[in-house]
Structure formats: structure tokens, C-alpha cells
Design an enzyme around this catalytic site. Structure first.
Site, PDB file in Angstrom:
ATOM      1  CD1 TRP A   1      -2.675  -1.907   1.079  1.00 36.68           C
ATOM      2  CD2 TRP A   1      -3.320  -0.042   0.024  1.00 36.68           C
ATOM      3  NE1 TRP A   1      -3.906  -2.142   0.516  1.00 36.68           N
ATOM      4  CE2 TRP A   1      -4.330  -1.009  -0.124  1.00 36.68           C
ATOM      5  CE3 TRP A   1      -3.490   1.208  -0.553  1.00 36.68           C
ATOM      6  CZ2 TRP A   1      -5.501  -0.774  -0.834  1.00 36.68           C
ATOM      7  CZ3 TRP A   1      -4.674   1.455  -1.255  1.00 36.68           C
ATOM      8  CH2 TRP A   1      -5.649   0.474  -1.387  1.00 36.68           C
TER       9      TRP A   1
ATOM     10  CE  LYS B   1     -10.248  -4.667   4.878  1.00 34.85           C
ATOM     11  NZ  LYS B   1      -9.566  -5.240   3.704  1.00 34.85           N
TER      12      LYS B   1
ATOM     13  CD  GLU C   1      -2.090  -5.724   9.594  1.00 35.93           C
ATOM     14  OE1 GLU C   1      -2.322  -6.135  10.755  1.00 35.93           O
ATOM     15  OE2 GLU C   1      -1.261  -4.838   9.345  1.00 35.93           O
TER      16      GLU C   1
ATOM     17  N   GLY D   1     -11.020   1.954   3.453  1.00 29.14           N
ATOM     18  CA  GLY D   1     -12.112   1.680   2.538  1.00 29.14           C
ATOM     19  C   GLY D   1     -11.721   0.702   1.454  1.00 29.14           C
TER      20      GLY D   1
ATOM     21  CE  LYS E   1      -8.448  -0.784   4.592  1.00 29.82           C
ATOM     22  NZ  LYS E   1      -8.966  -1.462   3.389  1.00 29.82           N
TER      23      LYS E   1
ATOM     24  CB  SER F   1      -8.669 -10.526  -0.258  1.00 28.74           C
ATOM     25  OG  SER F   1      -8.729 -10.599   1.152  1.00 28.74           O
TER      26      SER F   1
ATOM     27  CG  ASN G   1      -6.916 -10.383   5.907  1.00 30.06           C
ATOM     28  OD1 ASN G   1      -6.414 -10.710   6.972  1.00 30.06           O
ATOM     29  ND2 ASN G   1      -6.714  -9.187   5.372  1.00 30.06           N
TER      30      ASN G   1
ATOM     31  CG  ASP H   1     -12.417  -2.777   2.346  1.00 28.06           C
ATOM     32  OD1 ASP H   1     -12.242  -3.084   1.158  1.00 28.06           O
ATOM     33  OD2 ASP H   1     -11.493  -2.448   3.097  1.00 28.06           O
TER      34      ASP H   1
END
Length: 328
Positions: free
Chosen positions: A11, A186, A268, A131, A102, A248, A250, A238
């Protein structure tokens, strides 16, 4: 604006690319011994973006902090407290910090903005940028909506105006508790989504979206936030990028748990499940889905496979006493 981006991973490198391509002057920092920094320093690119030549890439933290009065931080959430001590040692707490990350600190249950405040940062100088959206989509020119929240109305309005573009439409957050908790939680739901994929139970993702958001809304309300925040961009908004996307981390982690594959990238949601469980105990909130993630990540018996544990947990969730859909 002149902006320092602290953290040059997935990121962080994207944020530097995004801000530069939309007219801002950017310094991108990463630790000299980090693989992400080494790749960028040697090649000028990574698997996500190619850095513009105008970006100042440095491994010297003081250089990055001196570059601008606004710093965007994008590092693993559990490393934030220690990292802020390094910034404090540089006498650089009197600036604007934008947390584009996050998570909740697993050891304390503290939100990330609270970690900054405890370090000595003025709360009026803190914002969060969260987001939906995946780098792979953004770099293809596919737009999305995100949210910027802050304890300061003036700061979040200024950042939304400065950072907004045709690629990212920003909304003004209205609840720091809900925005931070929702954004972190999330990732926990993303792990469950991957578990469902790994078991072949993808059809349950609709139920996960409804029950997961409701579970998180109960916690946000108990903590003093607005329970409707769970249904905003930071959390429910999200879900597409977390519950369904092949990008993703996760979701991929949860799927790997069920299939026995090794997943080496950062998920995370694992430490976040630990933090949320701590908060659930503090505030007396029922978090059955989160508890299931905690158990499979932290309480598996020796020799017990992820799939075996996951199916037992799913059976337990389905055998719970019948409740009103929106029970408090």
C-alpha cells in the site's frame, strides 16, 4: 501538497504512486534492510507499481520526515507503536499523520489513532484513510470510493479535497471509533470468507456479510461509536475487496487454512481477531464469528488440521440457540 509516505510495501508504494500521479510531491521511505525497499531501490518498481522518477525514495527516516509536514503511514499495524517511538526520537510528532492501514493493537485492544495519541501526537492532527479497493484494480484505472476520517473536521475536509481524484472518490467519515474498528474487523471476515471458499461453502458468504456486519456493529456501539458505521465504506463497503477478491491476503489466508497450503504474506486479520476478542471481553459483546477465527488461528490442537477445526467451528455456529436477527 508535499507528502512523506512512510512504509514502502504494497500500500505504501501504491500511495506514493497515486499521490504523485495526481500532482503531489512525494517522498517514499522504507527501512534499508527491508526486502520491499531493496526491490524499489534496485529496480524502481515492484509487482504493483513503477515509481515515478520524481519520487524521492529514501531509507533515512529523518530525510523523509523533513520532506513534508504531512506523513502517510502504511506499515503492519502491530509495528505502529514501536515505529512511532522512532518518529518521537526525531522530534517529529508535530505534524499531520494519515494512517492508511487497518488493524487494532492485539496486545492492548487500542485503535491505531489511540496509539498515536498515547505517543504524544495531537489528536487534531490525526486522520485515517480506509475503505475498499485493490491496487491491481486502481492501477488499471478502475475507480473506487474510500473514506477519510479524523478527530478534526477541518483536517478531513482538507485531505478529502487534496487527495480526491477521478480514481478515488473520498467520503467524509463521521465516527473514528466505527471507522477504525470497522476497517480492521473486515480483515477478520475476510479470513472466514477464505475458509468458506476452501470448504466449498461459498454460498454462505451472503450470510457472512449480514451476520459479520451485525456482529461488528454491536461492538462499535458498545465502544461508544455509531453502529451504522459497520454498514459504511470502512467495513461493509470493503467486503467485496476482502470476501471475494483473489487479491485479498486475508481471504487467501483463510482458504489456505482449509486446504493445507502455505500462505506467507501478511494477513492482518489474524492479530485483529485477537484484539477484537479482547475488546469483546472488555465491553461484554457477543462476537461468535470473530471468536471462531481466533480459535482456528490460536487454539488448534497439535495435529488438528485447519479444515478439521474449521468444520467443527462452523457446525458449532450453526447449532447456536435461535436468536432474533438483530439481537443486541
Amino acid at each position: 501538497m508535499r507528502v512523506s509516505v512512510l512504509g514502502c510495501g504494497r500500500w505504501g508504494s501504491f500511495i506514493a504512486w497515486y499521490l504523485t500521479t495526481h500532482g503531489h510531491e512525494v517522498c517514499l521511505w522504507g527501512p534499508a534492510d527491508g526486502e520491499a525497499y531493496r526491490v524499489l531501490a534496485e529496480t524502481g518498481k515492484n509487482e504493483y507499481v513503477s515509481l515515478e522518477k520524481s519520487i524521492l525514495l529514501t531509507s533515512d527516516l529523518k530525510t523523509a520526515l523533513d520532506f513534508a509536514d504531512t506523513s502517510v503511514i502504511s506499515i503492519p499495524s502491530q509495528a505502529l507503536r514501536g515505529f512511532m517511538q522512532k518518529i518521537k526520537a526525531e522530534n517529529a510528532l508535530e505534524r499531520t499523520f494519515v494512517l492508511c492501514m487497518k488493524g487494532i493493537e492485539s496486545a492492548t485492544g487500542d485503535r491505531l489513532s489511540q496509539v498515536l495519541i498515547q505517543t504524544g501526537v495531537n489528536r487534531e492532527n490525526i486522520a485515517v484513510w480506509v475503505g475498499p479497493g485493490h491496487i491491481q484494480a486502481f492501477t488499471q484505472g478502475i475507480p473506487n470510493c474510500m473514506v477519510i476520517d479524523s478527530y478534526s473536521e477541518e483536517l478531513k475536509r482538507r485531505l478529502c479535497a487534496e487527495f480526491g481524484s477521478s480514481l478515488i472518490r473520498f467520503y467524509l467519515g463521521e465516527d473514528m471509533i466505527g471507522t477504525e474498528v470497522g476497517a480492521a474487523a473486515k480483515n477478520v471476515m475476510g479470513i472466514v470468507a477464505g475458509m468458506l471458499d476452501g470448504c466449498g461453502y461459498t454460498a454462505l458468504k451472503g450470510a457472512l456479510m449480514a451476520r459479520g456486519a451485525r456482529e461488528v456493529s454491536r461492538l462499535i456501539k458498545a465502544m461508544g461509536g455509531n453502529e451504522l458505521s459497520a454498514y459504511g465504506l470502512a467495513h461493509l463497503g470493503d467486503y467485496e475487496a476482502t470476501l471475494f477478491s483473489p487479491y485479498s491476503h486475508n481471504r487467501a489466508y483463510g482458504e489456505a487454512l482449509m486446504t493445507g497450503r502455505l500462505f506467507e504474506k501478511l494477513a492482518e486479520g489474524v492479530p485483529t481477531a485477537c484484539a477484537l476478542r479482547k475488546l469483546a471481553g472488555t465491553y461484554g459483546v457477543d462476537l461468535p464469528i470473530t471468536n471462531a477465527v481466533y480459535e482456528i488461528c490460536y487454539e488448534r490442537k497439535e495435529g488438528e488440521s485447519g479444515r478439521e477445526k474449521g468444520l467443527k467451528l462452523l457446525e458449532r455456529l450453526f447449532s447456536r440457540d435461535t436468536k432474533s436477527e438483530f439481537y443486541a
